[in-house]
Design an enzyme around this catalytic site. Structure first.
Site, PDB file in Angstrom:
ATOM      1  N   ALA A 118       0.832  -1.205   0.000  1.00  0.00           N
ATOM      2  CA  ALA A 118       0.000   0.000   0.000  1.00  0.00           C
ATOM      3  C   ALA A 118       0.870   1.261   0.000  1.00  0.00           C
ATOM      4  CB  ALA A 118      -0.970  -0.029   1.166  1.00  0.00           C
ATOM      5  N   CYS A 119       0.578   2.208   0.874  1.00  0.00           N
ATOM      6  CA  CYS A 119       1.280   3.492   0.851  1.00  0.00           C
ATOM      7  C   CYS A 119       2.746   3.402   1.243  1.00  0.00           C
ATOM      8  CB  CYS A 119       0.569   4.494   1.758  1.00  0.00           C
ATOM      9  SG  CYS A 119      -1.071   4.951   1.160  1.00  0.00           S
TER      10      CYS A 119
END
Length: 372
Positions: A155-156
């Site tokens: 993800a991020c």
């Protein structure tokens, strides 16, 4: 084990952008259409009327003023509210590979090398256009790179996790020169019809070149240490997993797009990230006063302000904690790298800085750097 250095960075920025005012005008037009179409059910209490958004609400909630996107027209169409990506033939470059290549070419030029010098490519991004073949392998082929390539999704935190993986491989001798690319077409997995999140994301691609110090032609920073951590949470979730192919008629697919419990994320992630950075500094023996720059994940200005103050023990000066959120919005894993690429000037030899990203998982990744 020899030193690993950062020798180049690159950012691809789409040509199209959407201001908060444009986004609000489009969203509120959609709300008016929805409420009119469902007037009877709303009056009967079967469903709730949708509420308007506002420029003031968006800025106060996030610090975002605009965002870059790959398809502005589809997003601003009140009858559509989502980007339109035309299907591409299997023998044509994918969208992710195309924008990653643009960022990669800038990073390679910055490092003074060519694609054929690279022997490791990691495509580290929050959503990949397809399951396989790996987008990284496609980028490897387009660059004419050797060695091997693979996709990574945290993800991020994908970019910082990718930097740690590449640095470890270079130190072990598995590779000499690595390219970490983060092509983030986040507009494809954002629910533009949800008032709570319709303003959050933008599209971009970043690239970072890492090299063994003994082969680097133009080293900029030495990687002193990397640190990654993860802890499972459902508070940020996307059940789709891959960039969806946008259709002419976008049906009911709320659970297949970006979702988050914002209050819980804020409450749980902030202490997690602050403690992670403090522990990273402690184990490396670096003092807080040694940090001249914090390149944080660009998710929310309030979150970043809190983390910066918690880490430094005071309110950071703007140059100490550069912010690109107002222009790019949240670009997932690419955000901290945009900040690093665009705001790494002005440091002296020996100055230290920290890249840190955080997000779904939960995941936190940090990279401690020293200016050469």
């Amino acid at each position: 084990m020899g030193d690993v250095v950062v020798s180049g960075t690159g950012v691809f920025t789409p040509t199209q952008s959407i201001s908060n005012q444009e986004l609000v005008d489009s969203f509120n037009a959609y709300v008016a259409l929805f409420n009119a179409e469902h007037a009877d059910d709303i009056a009967a209490g079967v469903i709730e009327a949708k509420a308007d958004s506002s420029v003031d609400f968006i800025f106060k909630s996030s610090g975002i003023e605009r965002r870059y996107v790959m398809d502005k027209a589809g997003i601003l169409d009140p009858k559509r509210m989502g980007p339109r990506f035309d299907p591409r033939a299997d023998d044509a470059p994918s969208m992710m590979a195309e924008i990653a290549l643009d960022a990669a070419e800038t990073a390679l030029k910055h490092a003074g090398i060519s694609g054929s010098d690279i022997d490791l490519v990691i495509c580290a991004a929050s959503n990949h256009e397809r399951a396989y073949p790996a987008v990284a392998v496609e980028i490897q082929a387009l660059l004419g790179a050797g060695g091997f390539a693979f996709d990574m999704n945290v993800a991020c935190s994908s970019a910082t996790f990718g930097i740690q993986a590449a640095a470890d491989m270079i130190r072990s001798g598995s590779a000499k020169r690595a390219l970490i690319v983060s092509p983030e077409i986040t507009s494809g997995h954002l629910e533009w019809r949800d008032r709570d999140c319709h303003f959050i994301f933008g599209d971009v691609a970043t690239a970072v070149v890492l090299e063994a110090a003994d082969v680097a032609k133009s080293p900029k920073f030495r990687i002193l240490s990397t640190r990654c951590a993860s802890q499972f949470s459902n508070n940020i979730r996307n059940n789709n997993g891959f960039l969806r192919r946008a259709h002419d008629q976008l049906g009911d697919h709320r659970d297949m797009l970006f979702m988050q419990n914002g209050r819980k994320v804020f409450k749980e992630v902030l202490p997690l990230v602050s403690a992670h950075i403090a522990d990273h500094l402690k184990v490396t023996g670096v003092q807080v006063t040694d940090l001249k720059r914090l390149w944080l994940h660009q998710a929310n200005k309030t979150m970043n302000d809190y983390i910066g103050k918690k880490v430094l023990g005071r309110v950071p000066e703007p140059f100490e904690q550069p912010n690109v959120l107002q222009d790019y919005a949240n670009t997932s894993s690419a955000g901290s790298i945009i900040a690093f690429s665009k705001h790494s000037d002005g440091l002296k030899q020996g100055d230290k800085g920290l890249i840190c990203s955080f997000g779904a998982g939960y995941s936190v990744g940090s990279v401690l750097l020293e200016q050469l």
